[in-house]
Design a protein around this motif. Sequence first.
Motif, short mmCIF file in Angstrom:
data_model
loop_
_atom_site.label_atom_id
_atom_site.label_comp_id
_atom_site.label_asym_id
_atom_site.label_seq_id
_atom_site.Cartn_x
_atom_site.Cartn_y
_atom_site.Cartn_z
N GLY A 1 0.80 -1.21 0.00
CA GLY A 1 0.00 0.00 0.00
C GLY A 1 0.83 1.26 0.00
N SER A 2 1.83 1.32 0.87
CA SER A 2 2.66 2.52 0.95
C SER A 2 3.58 2.65 -0.26
CB SER A 2 3.46 2.54 2.25
OG SER A 2 4.10 1.32 2.51
N GLY B 1 4.82 5.82 -5.23
CA GLY B 1 5.07 5.77 -6.66
C GLY B 1 6.11 4.74 -7.06
N THR B 2 6.31 3.72 -6.22
CA THR B 2 7.34 2.71 -6.50
C THR B 2 6.73 1.34 -6.78
OG1 THR B 2 7.63 2.34 -4.11
CG2 THR B 2 9.10 3.93 -5.17
N TRP B 3 5.48 1.31 -7.19
CA TRP B 3 4.82 0.04 -7.52
C TRP B 3 5.56 -0.65 -8.65
CZ3 TRP B 3 0.68 -2.16 -5.00
CH2 TRP B 3 0.12 -3.29 -5.61
N ASP B 4 5.77 -1.93 -8.51
CA ASP B 4 6.50 -2.73 -9.50
C ASP B 4 5.49 -3.61 -10.25
OD1 ASP B 4 8.05 -4.68 -10.85
OD2 ASP B 4 9.65 -4.54 -9.36
N GLY C 1 -1.49 3.38 -10.37
CA GLY C 1 -0.60 4.54 -10.39
C GLY C 1 -1.24 5.81 -9.87
N GLU C 2 -2.58 5.85 -9.84
CA GLU C 2 -3.26 7.05 -9.34
C GLU C 2 -3.08 7.24 -7.83
OE1 GLU C 2 -7.32 6.95 -10.57
OE2 GLU C 2 -6.80 6.64 -12.70
N ALA C 3 -2.65 6.18 -7.14
CA ALA C 3 -2.39 6.31 -5.70
C ALA C 3 -1.10 7.06 -5.41
CB ALA C 3 -2.32 4.92 -5.06
#
Length: 441
Positions: A153-154, A159-162, A191-193
């Motif tokens: 979640g964090s 912005g570091t989602w893989d 990506g909107e998170a």
Amino acid sequence: MTTPLLAVDRDRIAAAARRVMARCEELARVTATPGAIERVYLSPEHARVNRLAAEWMREVGMTARQDAAGNQYGRIDGARGAETPALMLGSHLDTVPDAGRFDGIVGVLMALEVVRLLRSPDADARRVDLPFALEVMAFSDEEGTRFGKALLGSSAVAGTWDESWWTLTDADGTTLREAFLEFGLDPGRVGEAARRPDELVGYLEAHIEQGPELDERGESLAVVSSIASARRFQLVVEGEARHAGGTPYDRRRDALLGASEAALAVERICRAEHHIIGTVGQLETFPGAVNIVPGEVHMSLDLRGEFDDARDRVWDALARDLDASMGRRGLRWRAREIHRAPAVFCRPLLQDVVREGILATRAGDTREDTTAEPATLFSRAGHDAMAIGAVTGVGMLFLRNPDGISHHPDEAVSAGDVARGIRALAEAVLHLAHDPAHAQP
């Protein structure tokens, strides 16, 4: 002595602490496992606690919404309106299996009480309108229990989602992508998170200490200086499965004995290196029969340290030791790294305001040495602040945890320490608001 910036009577603070403790009990009843506490990412229990958190956010005057990764957050705009950068407060609401009531949860609930205090009509008239917005974030997957990857979640917020995470699976074979869809989220919009650095002033997280140092010191609160670096591995030890009765010792290639020697090496090498902790938390033998010499063992390794170079030095030493010990036993071994996180150092300014917040709680208290510096500890446990540190500066406040036990039903914190923590966190917010450098990167 620090001058408190918030004049709120002790009864109001005590009531806030009692509300936090009661809500910790209420959330403990939202569980997938009767008789224990278990809430994992993208589960019905996750949805229920998000709804409760949203209700409590609106109660203190915040607008509330769930973001594209399933985090729940609330916001109150600052003096300059909707475009005002925000100071984010919060922690997480998910748990490990058979969890305690306070890990993460107490930080979210304390943040809500800080918002309540700062908006109350009897708050100190000396304070000015906050120059930043306030947000409370209830992160959704700090523990990584369901999919084996912590801080999902964090990480989305940072912005570091893989994209490779979408194929992660839970114990039932459900992929992360499938779980998103079942929860009502759109994987294509995760990506909107993400938040931009210019949208945030910083992040402050209150958390129980998951160790005994404050308890041993006899202190309630501490400033956190940094969060430990971490590496996690899955190790495989290969030998030869043979008949337990028919195979003499000089012909055995017992993978379990090799793995046991490796686990002892973890303890021996880590104890010799300051501030490095190594843990073997999982060990599974194959074929796993009572009358067969184990031919293969799978084991986990969790390495944590205050500094990345010391952590890596321990891994190198351990690898050399395993080369030697496995060689002596005629075994092979291999390792796959499944997680790596650098040490995250709390921003000096945010350490300073947390320190000022703690000192302010001592004003008028004759039971404490009001001149002594608050304890400063580094966190051996990981927190959402590790991920958020990629997008903004972070600071943390630790609360005493009697006996230091955590990730266990006996995990504890006192209402008195929660009251001090709420006051300290509110004071920290106000000290940040009064500091002209608060918006500096």
